[in-house]
Design an enzyme around this catalytic site. Structure first.
Site, PDB file in Angstrom:
ATOM      1  N   GLU A 171      -5.862  -4.755  10.203  1.00 45.99           N
ATOM      2  CA  GLU A 171      -4.870  -3.686  10.468  1.00 45.99           C
ATOM      3  C   GLU A 171      -5.274  -3.139  11.603  1.00 45.99           C
ATOM      4  O   GLU A 171      -6.058  -2.199  11.818  1.00 45.99           O
ATOM      5  CB  GLU A 171      -4.654  -2.845   9.423  1.00 45.99           C
TER       6      GLU A 171
ATOM      7  N   SER B 286       3.001  -2.257  10.260  1.00 46.98           N
ATOM      8  CA  SER B 286       4.214  -2.306  10.736  1.00 46.98           C
ATOM      9  C   SER B 286       4.931  -3.574  10.491  1.00 46.98           C
ATOM     10  O   SER B 286       5.979  -4.190  11.090  1.00 46.98           O
ATOM     11  CB  SER B 286       4.624  -1.863  12.204  1.00 46.98           C
TER      12      SER B 286
ATOM     13  N   ASN C 121       0.986  -1.042   0.056  1.00 41.57           N
ATOM     14  CA  ASN C 121      -0.122   0.124   0.032  1.00 41.57           C
ATOM     15  C   ASN C 121       0.843   1.173   0.027  1.00 41.57           C
ATOM     16  O   ASN C 121       1.452   1.542   1.110  1.00 41.57           O
ATOM     17  CB  ASN C 121      -0.852  -0.066   1.133  1.00 41.57           C
TER      18      ASN C 121
ATOM     19  N   LYS D 123       0.191   4.108  -0.263  1.00 42.34           N
ATOM     20  CA  LYS D 123      -0.636   5.454   0.124  1.00 42.34           C
ATOM     21  C   LYS D 123      -0.376   6.665  -0.921  1.00 42.34           C
ATOM     22  O   LYS D 123      -0.082   6.365  -2.184  1.00 42.34           O
ATOM     23  CB  LYS D 123      -0.302   5.778   1.576  1.00 42.34           C
TER      24      LYS D 123
ATOM     25  N   GLY E 139       1.927   2.188  10.880  1.00 36.60           N
ATOM     26  CA  GLY E 139       3.029   3.163  10.517  1.00 36.60           C
ATOM     27  C   GLY E 139       3.725   3.590  11.892  1.00 36.60           C
ATOM     28  O   GLY E 139       4.608   4.522  12.048  1.00 36.60           O
TER      29      GLY E 139
ATOM     30  N   GLU F 182      -7.069   4.795   7.308  1.00 37.73           N
ATOM     31  CA  GLU F 182      -6.839   6.139   7.033  1.00 37.73           C
ATOM     32  C   GLU F 182      -8.140   7.020   6.312  1.00 37.73           C
ATOM     33  O   GLU F 182      -8.438   7.971   6.579  1.00 37.73           O
ATOM     34  CB  GLU F 182      -5.740   6.373   6.298  1.00 37.73           C
TER      35      GLU F 182
ATOM     36  N   HIS G 258      -9.680   1.444   4.146  1.00 38.02           N
ATOM     37  CA  HIS G 258      -8.351   1.356   5.050  1.00 38.02           C
ATOM     38  C   HIS G 258      -8.633   2.218   6.328  1.00 38.02           C
ATOM     39  O   HIS G 258      -9.394   3.293   6.146  1.00 38.02           O
ATOM     40  CB  HIS G 258      -7.328   2.112   4.258  1.00 38.02           C
TER      41      HIS G 258
HETATM   42  P1  PGA Z   1       2.616   0.354   7.513  1.00 34.68           P
HETATM   43  O1  PGA Z   1       1.170   0.492   6.939  1.00 34.68           O
HETATM   44  O2  PGA Z   1       3.020  -1.045   7.072  1.00 34.68           O
HETATM   45  O3  PGA Z   1       3.315   1.387   6.983  1.00 34.68           O
HETATM   46  O4  PGA Z   1       2.409   0.141   9.143  1.00 34.68           O
HETATM   47  C1  PGA Z   1       0.101  -0.471   6.639  1.00 34.68           C
HETATM   48  C2  PGA Z   1      -0.993  -0.060   6.091  1.00 34.68           C
HETATM   49  O5  PGA Z   1      -1.375   1.105   6.393  1.00 34.68           O
HETATM   50  O6  PGA Z   1      -1.689  -0.674   5.463  1.00 34.68           O
END
Ligand code: PGA
Length: 251
Positions: free
Chosen positions: A167, A213, A10, A12, A173, A99, A97
């Site tokens: 997630e 992460s 992803n 982003k 992150g 976000e 997601h």
């Molecule tokens: P990350 O993000 O691996 O940077 O923690 C995962 C995601 O948001 O899909």
């Protein structure tokens, strides 16, 4: 039931055309040199789906979007139709997601409508679910995940047109991940919910990814879990070496 893992990146809101094309080509080249034990997918920003899909056309690397609208066309300024993603060569789309749930107020009902549109367009919907830190601290993880799963899964979902990504919001992150036993517990619970929604066979074939992460240092342990069928990777998917190392960690 053997499920082929899916390692999904992803990206982003990261990357301009030259970066994205180079990254995708780098991953596709590694796959061509050594066939991975998993399916691999990159989900660039919408602006790069066309260029990335063209750059890796004919390779084993799949391309996906990060969101789509629930409608096929119409007066929805700035939105992207699932059929338009499909038209550019996308095979998957990430939906719900955290976000988007947080930044754009997306409810599970909206995610379900988007997933239905994605599946109708011939895309695999990668539906994201996961608890916040406050919800985990309150002991509500399984309740929240269960509610999001039931609320976001459209009618007609099956193991071929749907992937679930668990997630934990607080792990995204942050460099933090739940304990291995916690990941196993939530993935097992999602599999049990899937059995109710899709039947035993459908649930056994459904891919349930872990995200939050995931990196080369912890991927092997996470991907070894019975009910973890791959990863949805943000930060570590932006470097071909790290993303490839994660794919190489699949059992
Ligand atoms: P990350 O993000 O691996 O940077 O923690 C995962 C995601 O948001 O899909």
């Amino acid at each position: 039931m053997a499920r082929r893992p899916l390692i999904a990146g992803n990206w982003k809101m990261n990357g301009l055309k030259a970066d994205g094309v180079a990254l995708a080509k780098g991953i596709a080249a590694k796959m061509a040199a050594e066939a991975p034990r998993c399916d691999m997918l990159v989900c660039p920003p919408a602006t790069l789906v066309d260029a990335v899909a063209q750059a890796v056309a004919g390779s084993a690397l799949a391309v996906g979007g990060q969101d789509c609208h629930a409608k096929t066309a119409g007066a929805h300024t700035g939105d992207i139709a699932a059929v338009a993603l499909k038209d550019l060569g996308a095979a998957y789309v990430i939906l719900g997601h955290s976000e988007r749930r947080a930044d754009h107020g997306e409810s599970s009902a909206l995610v379900r409508a988007k997933a239905a549109a994605a599946q109708a367009a011939g895309l695999v919907a990668v539906i994201c679910i996961g608890e916040t830190e406050a919800e985990r601290d309150a002991g509500a993880t399984l309740a929240v995940v269960g509610e999001q799963f039931a609320g976001s899964l459209p009618e007609g979902a099956n193991a071929a047109n749907t992937v679930i990504a668990y997630e934990p919001v607080w792990a995204i992150g942050s460099g933090r991940t739940p304990g291995i036993a916690d990941v196993a517990e939530v993935h097992g619970a999602i599999r049990a919910l899937a059995a109710k929604a899709l039947g035993a066979e459908g649930a056994a074939a459904l891919r349930i990814l872990y995200g939050g992460s995931m990196k080369p240092a912890n991927a092997r342990e996470l991907l070894a879990l019975e009910d973890v069928d791959g990863g949805l990777i943000g930060g570590a998917s932006l470097k071909a070496e790290d993303f490839w190392a994660i794919a190489q960690s699949c059992p």
